[in-house]
Scaffold this motif. Sequence first.
Motif, PDB file in Angstrom:
ATOM      1  N   ALA A 202     -17.176  40.567 -25.170  1.00 13.73           N
ATOM      2  CA  ALA A 202     -17.143  41.932 -25.740  1.00 13.73           C
ATOM      3  C   ALA A 202     -15.820  42.449 -26.123  1.00 13.73           C
ATOM      4  O   ALA A 202     -15.707  42.689 -27.342  1.00 13.73           O
ATOM      5  CB  ALA A 202     -17.768  42.948 -24.976  1.00 13.73           C
ATOM      6  N   PRO A 203     -14.605  42.352 -25.302  1.00 13.30           N
ATOM      7  CA  PRO A 203     -13.529  42.925 -25.784  1.00 13.30           C
ATOM      8  C   PRO A 203     -12.816  41.934 -27.066  1.00 13.30           C
ATOM      9  O   PRO A 203     -11.990  42.291 -27.819  1.00 13.30           O
ATOM     10  CB  PRO A 203     -12.376  42.787 -24.564  1.00 13.30           C
ATOM     11  CG  PRO A 203     -13.143  42.576 -23.427  1.00 13.30           C
ATOM     12  CD  PRO A 203     -14.527  42.072 -24.097  1.00 13.30           C
TER      13      PRO A 203
ATOM     14  N   LEU B 139     -15.051  48.656 -34.501  1.00 11.39           N
ATOM     15  CA  LEU B 139     -15.089  47.007 -33.837  1.00 11.39           C
ATOM     16  C   LEU B 139     -14.538  47.032 -32.576  1.00 11.39           C
ATOM     17  O   LEU B 139     -15.236  46.566 -31.500  1.00 11.39           O
ATOM     18  CB  LEU B 139     -14.142  45.877 -34.634  1.00 11.39           C
ATOM     19  CG  LEU B 139     -15.158  45.338 -35.892  1.00 11.39           C
ATOM     20  CD1 LEU B 139     -14.389  44.286 -36.366  1.00 11.39           C
ATOM     21  CD2 LEU B 139     -16.345  44.714 -35.169  1.00 11.39           C
ATOM     22  N   ALA B 140     -13.590  48.031 -32.434  1.00 14.13           N
ATOM     23  CA  ALA B 140     -12.908  48.158 -31.064  1.00 14.13           C
ATOM     24  C   ALA B 140     -13.711  48.860 -30.291  1.00 14.13           C
ATOM     25  O   ALA B 140     -13.912  48.540 -28.960  1.00 14.13           O
ATOM     26  CB  ALA B 140     -11.486  48.890 -31.111  1.00 14.13           C
ATOM     27  N   LEU B 141     -14.503  49.898 -30.655  1.00 12.18           N
ATOM     28  CA  LEU B 141     -15.589  50.837 -30.052  1.00 12.18           C
ATOM     29  C   LEU B 141     -16.699  49.896 -29.563  1.00 12.18           C
ATOM     30  O   LEU B 141     -17.185  50.024 -28.493  1.00 12.18           O
ATOM     31  CB  LEU B 141     -15.868  52.041 -30.823  1.00 12.18           C
ATOM     32  CG  LEU B 141     -16.867  53.175 -30.159  1.00 12.18           C
ATOM     33  CD1 LEU B 141     -16.468  53.361 -28.880  1.00 12.18           C
ATOM     34  CD2 LEU B 141     -17.300  54.065 -30.890  1.00 12.18           C
ATOM     35  N   ILE B 142     -17.273  49.028 -30.497  1.00 13.75           N
ATOM     36  CA  ILE B 142     -18.411  48.210 -30.341  1.00 13.75           C
ATOM     37  C   ILE B 142     -17.994  47.202 -29.093  1.00 13.75           C
ATOM     38  O   ILE B 142     -18.619  47.194 -27.960  1.00 13.75           O
ATOM     39  CB  ILE B 142     -18.696  47.549 -31.282  1.00 13.75           C
ATOM     40  CG1 ILE B 142     -19.408  48.510 -32.527  1.00 13.75           C
ATOM     41  CG2 ILE B 142     -19.864  46.438 -31.339  1.00 13.75           C
ATOM     42  CD1 ILE B 142     -19.767  47.766 -33.800  1.00 13.75           C
ATOM     43  N   GLY B 143     -16.723  46.773 -29.197  1.00 18.57           N
ATOM     44  CA  GLY B 143     -16.268  45.524 -28.099  1.00 18.57           C
ATOM     45  C   GLY B 143     -16.300  46.572 -26.991  1.00 18.57           C
ATOM     46  O   GLY B 143     -16.836  46.039 -25.763  1.00 18.57           O
ATOM     47  N   SER B 144     -15.621  47.776 -26.692  1.00 13.24           N
ATOM     48  CA  SER B 144     -15.640  48.333 -25.356  1.00 13.24           C
ATOM     49  C   SER B 144     -16.915  48.878 -24.878  1.00 13.24           C
ATOM     50  O   SER B 144     -17.073  48.966 -23.860  1.00 13.24           O
ATOM     51  CB  SER B 144     -14.683  49.536 -25.667  1.00 13.24           C
ATOM     52  OG  SER B 144     -13.267  49.257 -26.108  1.00 13.24           O
ATOM     53  N   PHE B 145     -17.816  49.170 -25.927  1.00 14.66           N
ATOM     54  CA  PHE B 145     -19.172  49.597 -25.622  1.00 14.66           C
ATOM     55  C   PHE B 145     -20.046  48.657 -24.881  1.00 14.66           C
ATOM     56  O   PHE B 145     -20.519  48.778 -23.794  1.00 14.66           O
ATOM     57  CB  PHE B 145     -19.741  50.234 -26.707  1.00 14.66           C
ATOM     58  CG  PHE B 145     -21.347  50.687 -26.517  1.00 14.66           C
ATOM     59  CD1 PHE B 145     -21.474  51.688 -25.751  1.00 14.66           C
ATOM     60  CD2 PHE B 145     -22.354  50.082 -27.161  1.00 14.66           C
ATOM     61  CE1 PHE B 145     -22.630  52.335 -25.588  1.00 14.66           C
ATOM     62  CE2 PHE B 145     -23.688  50.570 -26.994  1.00 14.66           C
ATOM     63  CZ  PHE B 145     -23.781  51.516 -25.983  1.00 14.66           C
ATOM     64  N   GLY B 146     -19.561  47.324 -25.453  1.00 11.55           N
ATOM     65  CA  GLY B 146     -20.301  46.282 -24.823  1.00 11.55           C
ATOM     66  C   GLY B 146     -19.716  45.885 -23.567  1.00 11.55           C
ATOM     67  O   GLY B 146     -20.539  45.356 -22.648  1.00 11.55           O
ATOM     68  N   LEU B 147     -18.416  46.298 -23.463  1.00  5.73           N
ATOM     69  CA  LEU B 147     -17.719  45.987 -21.880  1.00  5.73           C
ATOM     70  C   LEU B 147     -18.801  46.992 -20.867  1.00  5.73           C
ATOM     71  O   LEU B 147     -18.990  46.727 -19.723  1.00  5.73           O
ATOM     72  CB  LEU B 147     -16.696  46.519 -21.903  1.00  5.73           C
ATOM     73  CG  LEU B 147     -15.577  46.302 -20.761  1.00  5.73           C
ATOM     74  CD1 LEU B 147     -15.354  44.707 -20.894  1.00  5.73           C
ATOM     75  CD2 LEU B 147     -14.136  46.948 -21.216  1.00  5.73           C
ATOM     76  N   LEU B 148     -19.322  47.964 -21.357  1.00  4.85           N
ATOM     77  CA  LEU B 148     -20.057  48.943 -20.700  1.00  4.85           C
ATOM     78  C   LEU B 148     -21.548  48.412 -20.676  1.00  4.85           C
ATOM     79  O   LEU B 148     -22.024  48.712 -19.385  1.00  4.85           O
ATOM     80  CB  LEU B 148     -19.981  50.282 -21.184  1.00  4.85           C
ATOM     81  CG  LEU B 148     -18.999  51.183 -20.644  1.00  4.85           C
ATOM     82  CD1 LEU B 148     -19.432  52.607 -21.382  1.00  4.85           C
ATOM     83  CD2 LEU B 148     -18.967  51.405 -19.290  1.00  4.85           C
ATOM     84  N   ARG B 149     -22.080  47.923 -21.547  1.00  6.61           N
ATOM     85  CA  ARG B 149     -23.553  47.699 -21.519  1.00  6.61           C
ATOM     86  C   ARG B 149     -23.911  46.258 -21.134  1.00  6.61           C
ATOM     87  O   ARG B 149     -24.923  46.142 -20.422  1.00  6.61           O
ATOM     88  CB  ARG B 149     -23.736  47.637 -23.247  1.00  6.61           C
ATOM     89  CG  ARG B 149     -25.269  47.673 -23.348  1.00  6.61           C
ATOM     90  CD  ARG B 149     -25.568  48.424 -24.467  1.00  6.61           C
ATOM     91  NE  ARG B 149     -26.994  48.481 -24.531  1.00  6.61           N
ATOM     92  CZ  ARG B 149     -27.889  47.712 -25.602  1.00  6.61           C
ATOM     93  NH1 ARG B 149     -27.155  46.873 -26.413  1.00  6.61           N
ATOM     94  NH2 ARG B 149     -29.118  47.932 -25.635  1.00  6.61           N
ATOM     95  N   LEU B 150     -23.211  45.563 -21.237  1.00  3.52           N
ATOM     96  CA  LEU B 150     -23.864  43.897 -21.022  1.00  3.52           C
ATOM     97  C   LEU B 150     -23.547  43.704 -19.565  1.00  3.52           C
ATOM     98  O   LEU B 150     -23.152  44.763 -18.642  1.00  3.52           O
ATOM     99  CB  LEU B 150     -22.563  42.987 -21.467  1.00  3.52           C
ATOM    100  CG  LEU B 150     -22.888  42.954 -22.987  1.00  3.52           C
ATOM    101  CD1 LEU B 150     -21.788  41.991 -23.619  1.00  3.52           C
ATOM    102  CD2 LEU B 150     -24.199  42.546 -23.672  1.00  3.52           C
TER     103      LEU B 150
ATOM    104  N   ARG C 104     -19.767  40.203 -20.205  1.00  2.00           N
ATOM    105  CA  ARG C 104     -19.038  41.258 -20.774  1.00  2.00           C
ATOM    106  C   ARG C 104     -17.543  40.683 -21.097  1.00  2.00           C
ATOM    107  O   ARG C 104     -17.076  41.441 -22.154  1.00  2.00           O
ATOM    108  CB  ARG C 104     -18.558  42.031 -19.451  1.00  2.00           C
ATOM    109  CG  ARG C 104     -19.789  43.089 -18.966  1.00  2.00           C
ATOM    110  CD  ARG C 104     -19.045  44.125 -18.208  1.00  2.00           C
ATOM    111  NE  ARG C 104     -18.937  43.845 -16.784  1.00  2.00           N
ATOM    112  CZ  ARG C 104     -19.932  43.836 -15.669  1.00  2.00           C
ATOM    113  NH1 ARG C 104     -21.260  44.347 -16.255  1.00  2.00           N
ATOM    114  NH2 ARG C 104     -19.851  43.407 -14.609  1.00  2.00           N
TER     115      ARG C 104
END
Lengths: 93, 162, 126
Positions: C45-46, C25-36, C42
């Motif tokens: 996401a975290p 979940l932490a990785l998905i959140g941080s990935f969303g920080l990059l992606r959105l 953004r």
Amino acid sequence: MIMTLLSWSILVAQGLLGLAMLCAALRILRGPRAQDRVLGLDTLYVNAAMLLLVFGIRTGSTVYFEAALVIALLGFVATAALAKFLMRGEIIE
Amino acid sequence: MKRILPYPFFAAILLLAWLLLNESVSPGAVVFGAIVAVVISWIMVSLEVPRTILRRPLAAIRLAFAVLVEIVRSNNAVARIILSSNKRDRRSGFVRIPLDTRNPYSLAALACIITATPGTLWVEYDSVDNTMLLHVLDLIDEEEWVKIIKERYESRLMEIFS
Amino acid sequence: MTQAVDLPDWAALLTAFLLIVGAGLALIGSFGLLRLKNFYDRIHAPTLGTTLGIGSILIASMVFHSVTQQRFVIHELLITVLMVVTTPVTLMLLARAALFRDRLEGSDIVPPRYQSARPSDKPENQ
């Protein structure tokens, strides 16, 4: 058998958290604006606290807990101060 | 009593945190923790925190459970949004929501609940009009969100805090 | 991993599962920080990492240490309380700062201040 599973899952969790920290660091570098960088820094702090907790499980010691607590506290103070700074240009009014 | 221990609940929580940090319930830790708790609650007096009464503790526990379920549900939803490709036309946006309560504790609790739930974010509160600005990651219907916030959280918070 | 020899199966499985879920979940959140695409997207996401992500890692830590040390190790609750209290505060402060800066620059993705009492100062025919 089960113990190898646990040690592998600890390794995998550490890898995932490391990747998460990389994503947050990339967002800090890329910006584009100051608030994006602060958000990246906040995420980096939380991920670091989680990584320390996983280290605590890996070594079986509770010492890392205190480090995680301090990092979480510092992350809160730093982000709050930076957000205040973005809004007013000074931290203590 | 009020002079010695102005905020008994707050002092009890401080003592509990102290004991958890020390990881012991030895008499020394309890005495020292009690001293710290009492002294810090004296300092709190000079901050002039507005007083409140938790009218219905059971309702508060039920609300906390409902929020937990909602957090798990929306974690799943937001993770799907992040991982999905941009095929679906997702729209995010701001919703202005009129509020009924002006109790500072209800407002603070509402703000924390909304922000802690992934996918929704409390952006701004306007004390003149008593409205708030909500940002929603997956906005489908504005009216729906007004109804969700008011019925699911605000009415229950108004019951809990008098 | 020398201390964890006497760990029963259920505890090991539970710890492994919670660790993977939390870190994922932490990785998905941080990935969303990059992606959105924009800041207000953004900032959502975290929250994944700071709610359920750190929550499951804390539960994993509590289960693991309680079982291996044969006593209740629940001081992780302090971090839980800290995260529950501080995360909304930081995110709200950051969102308000971003809103303030965007309004100052006259950006059109943020709504203007709400003014129901005063007549609208927006030009009518536009």
